[in-house]
Design a protein around this motif. Sequence first.
Motif, PDB file in Angstrom:
ATOM      1  N   HIS A  60      20.543  15.584 -17.622  1.00 22.70           N
ATOM      2  CA  HIS A  60      21.007  15.072 -16.286  1.00 22.70           C
ATOM      3  C   HIS A  60      20.835  16.011 -15.042  1.00 22.70           C
ATOM      4  CE1 HIS A  60      23.801  12.187 -18.582  1.00 22.70           C
ATOM      5  NE2 HIS A  60      22.431  11.549 -18.393  1.00 22.70           N
ATOM      6  N   GLU A  61      21.155  17.220 -15.495  1.00 25.63           N
ATOM      7  CA  GLU A  61      21.058  18.327 -14.434  1.00 25.63           C
ATOM      8  C   GLU A  61      19.664  18.369 -14.082  1.00 25.63           C
ATOM      9  OE1 GLU A  61      22.046  23.255 -13.551  1.00 25.63           O
ATOM     10  OE2 GLU A  61      22.623  21.871 -15.470  1.00 25.63           O
ATOM     11  N   LEU A  62      18.778  18.661 -14.993  1.00 23.90           N
ATOM     12  CA  LEU A  62      17.548  18.605 -14.522  1.00 23.90           C
ATOM     13  C   LEU A  62      16.670  17.304 -13.999  1.00 23.90           C
ATOM     14  CD1 LEU A  62      15.116  20.663 -15.383  1.00 23.90           C
ATOM     15  CD2 LEU A  62      14.497  19.164 -17.475  1.00 23.90           C
ATOM     16  N   ALA A  63      17.427  16.335 -14.412  1.00 24.10           N
ATOM     17  CA  ALA A  63      16.805  14.961 -13.665  1.00 24.10           C
ATOM     18  C   ALA A  63      17.144  14.998 -12.338  1.00 24.10           C
ATOM     19  CB  ALA A  63      17.308  13.635 -14.359  1.00 24.10           C
ATOM     20  N   GLY A  64      18.390  15.659 -12.024  1.00 25.84           N
ATOM     21  CA  GLY A  64      18.544  15.578 -10.428  1.00 25.84           C
ATOM     22  C   GLY A  64      18.064  16.579  -9.761  1.00 25.84           C
ATOM     23  N   HIS A  65      17.776  17.914 -10.356  1.00 29.91           N
ATOM     24  CA  HIS A  65      16.817  18.633  -9.866  1.00 29.91           C
ATOM     25  C   HIS A  65      15.210  18.111  -9.506  1.00 29.91           C
ATOM     26  CE1 HIS A  65      19.636  21.701  -9.248  1.00 29.91           C
ATOM     27  NE2 HIS A  65      19.846  22.279 -10.701  1.00 29.91           N
ATOM     28  N   GLU A  66      14.772  17.361 -10.564  1.00 30.03           N
ATOM     29  CA  GLU A  66      13.453  17.272 -10.406  1.00 30.03           C
ATOM     30  C   GLU A  66      12.973  15.740  -9.995  1.00 30.03           C
ATOM     31  OE1 GLU A  66      10.705  18.836 -11.330  1.00 30.03           O
ATOM     32  OE2 GLU A  66      12.322  20.584 -11.918  1.00 30.03           O
ATOM     33  N   LEU A  67      14.050  14.609 -10.086  1.00 32.36           N
ATOM     34  CA  LEU A  67      13.775  13.483  -9.708  1.00 32.36           C
ATOM     35  C   LEU A  67      14.887  12.975  -8.719  1.00 32.36           C
ATOM     36  CD1 LEU A  67      13.207  11.972 -13.275  1.00 32.36           C
ATOM     37  CD2 LEU A  67      11.516  12.712 -11.659  1.00 32.36           C
ATOM     38  N   ASP A  68      15.696  13.999  -8.530  1.00 26.70           N
ATOM     39  CA  ASP A  68      16.753  13.532  -7.598  1.00 26.70           C
ATOM     40  C   ASP A  68      17.749  11.963  -8.079  1.00 26.70           C
ATOM     41  OD1 ASP A  68      18.452  14.217  -5.204  1.00 26.70           O
ATOM     42  OD2 ASP A  68      17.381  12.766  -3.829  1.00 26.70           O
ATOM     43  N   ARG A  69      17.793  12.060  -9.169  1.00 31.40           N
ATOM     44  CA  ARG A  69      18.489  11.018  -9.919  1.00 31.40           C
ATOM     45  C   ARG A  69      18.875  11.228 -11.349  1.00 31.40           C
ATOM     46  NH1 ARG A  69      14.606   5.715 -10.750  1.00 31.40           N
ATOM     47  NH2 ARG A  69      16.621   5.306 -11.817  1.00 31.40           N
ATOM     48  N   PRO A  70      20.093  11.972 -11.171  1.00 31.78           N
ATOM     49  CA  PRO A  70      20.881  12.476 -12.256  1.00 31.78           C
ATOM     50  C   PRO A  70      21.247  11.267 -13.327  1.00 31.78           C
ATOM     51  CG  PRO A  70      22.272  12.552 -10.443  1.00 31.78           C
ATOM     52  CD  PRO A  70      20.860  12.149 -10.073  1.00 31.78           C
ATOM     53  N   ASP A  71      21.001  10.024 -12.933  1.00 30.00           N
ATOM     54  CA  ASP A  71      21.421   9.090 -13.905  1.00 30.00           C
ATOM     55  C   ASP A  71      20.386   8.334 -14.698  1.00 30.00           C
ATOM     56  OD1 ASP A  71      20.356   8.058 -11.732  1.00 30.00           O
ATOM     57  OD2 ASP A  71      21.404   6.029 -11.363  1.00 30.00           O
ATOM     58  N   VAL A  72      19.177   8.878 -14.668  1.00 31.98           N
ATOM     59  CA  VAL A  72      18.147   8.463 -15.577  1.00 31.98           C
ATOM     60  C   VAL A  72      18.295   8.346 -16.884  1.00 31.98           C
ATOM     61  CG1 VAL A  72      16.400   9.281 -13.772  1.00 31.98           C
ATOM     62  CG2 VAL A  72      16.724  10.479 -15.826  1.00 31.98           C
ATOM     63  N   GLU A  73      17.798   7.295 -17.727  1.00 28.77           N
ATOM     64  CA  GLU A  73      17.791   7.058 -18.994  1.00 28.77           C
ATOM     65  C   GLU A  73      16.555   7.282 -19.871  1.00 28.77           C
ATOM     66  OE1 GLU A  73      19.006   3.170 -19.996  1.00 28.77           O
ATOM     67  OE2 GLU A  73      21.104   3.305 -18.892  1.00 28.77           O
TER      68      GLU A  73
END
Length: 238
Positions: A60-73
Amino acid sequence: MAIMLARSPGFRFAFDSERPRLFDVTEGMFGVAPAGTECKSEWSTTTESVVVALSPESMHELAGHELDRPDVEIRPINYTIDNTALQFAKMIKAELSRAEHASELYLDSLITLLGVHVLRSYSSAAKPLKPVDGGLSTIAANRIREYLHEHFRRKLTISELAATCGLSPGYFTQAFAKTFGIPPHRYVLERRLDFAEKLLAGTQMPVAEIAYLSGFSSQSHLTNIMKTHRDKTPRQFR
């Protein structure tokens, strides 16, 4: 995340209550099991693979940094050919198989980039990875150079270094290499070796103490790294 490194016939795999799939494993097959997903696997012959587990919090942290979307599945992947994941797996195996101590920062870089690859290819926000055209800005390059000059002797992570520049871990790793000509783990290693050489040439400290002060885990670790990258032993610098 499991990446198969060699052929293995008669492999059976299934997620949750789905019907098991029987197939022959080939090099480069990649499986992804999201957190909380039950899976079963059976094999009749020897298998060789690299398995990497990242916590939901880390993803989730990586998704927040990379995609600006920490809620990805993350989507479950029942083994498909993925040559990018295979290359990461081979580099991870090679580093873990080193006779001397493996570089934790290098392994962290590889695992981070593998995580980014999964997010961009097998998640609800999947999109192709765009290559980094340029390097770090002058401000970011100076900032990370100063930070590493101060902290190179202690354990570091890619997330920590990227945060220093206000960048995502995946982008930082690529941009750093474009700016400095070498990846972060190699840059840190060179700084540690330079520091150790100065202490060896300018002091009478025991080699074991110099190794510790320079960020190496032991005297033998320093000796092996120095012989590999500087073609000399610590005693030859005195």
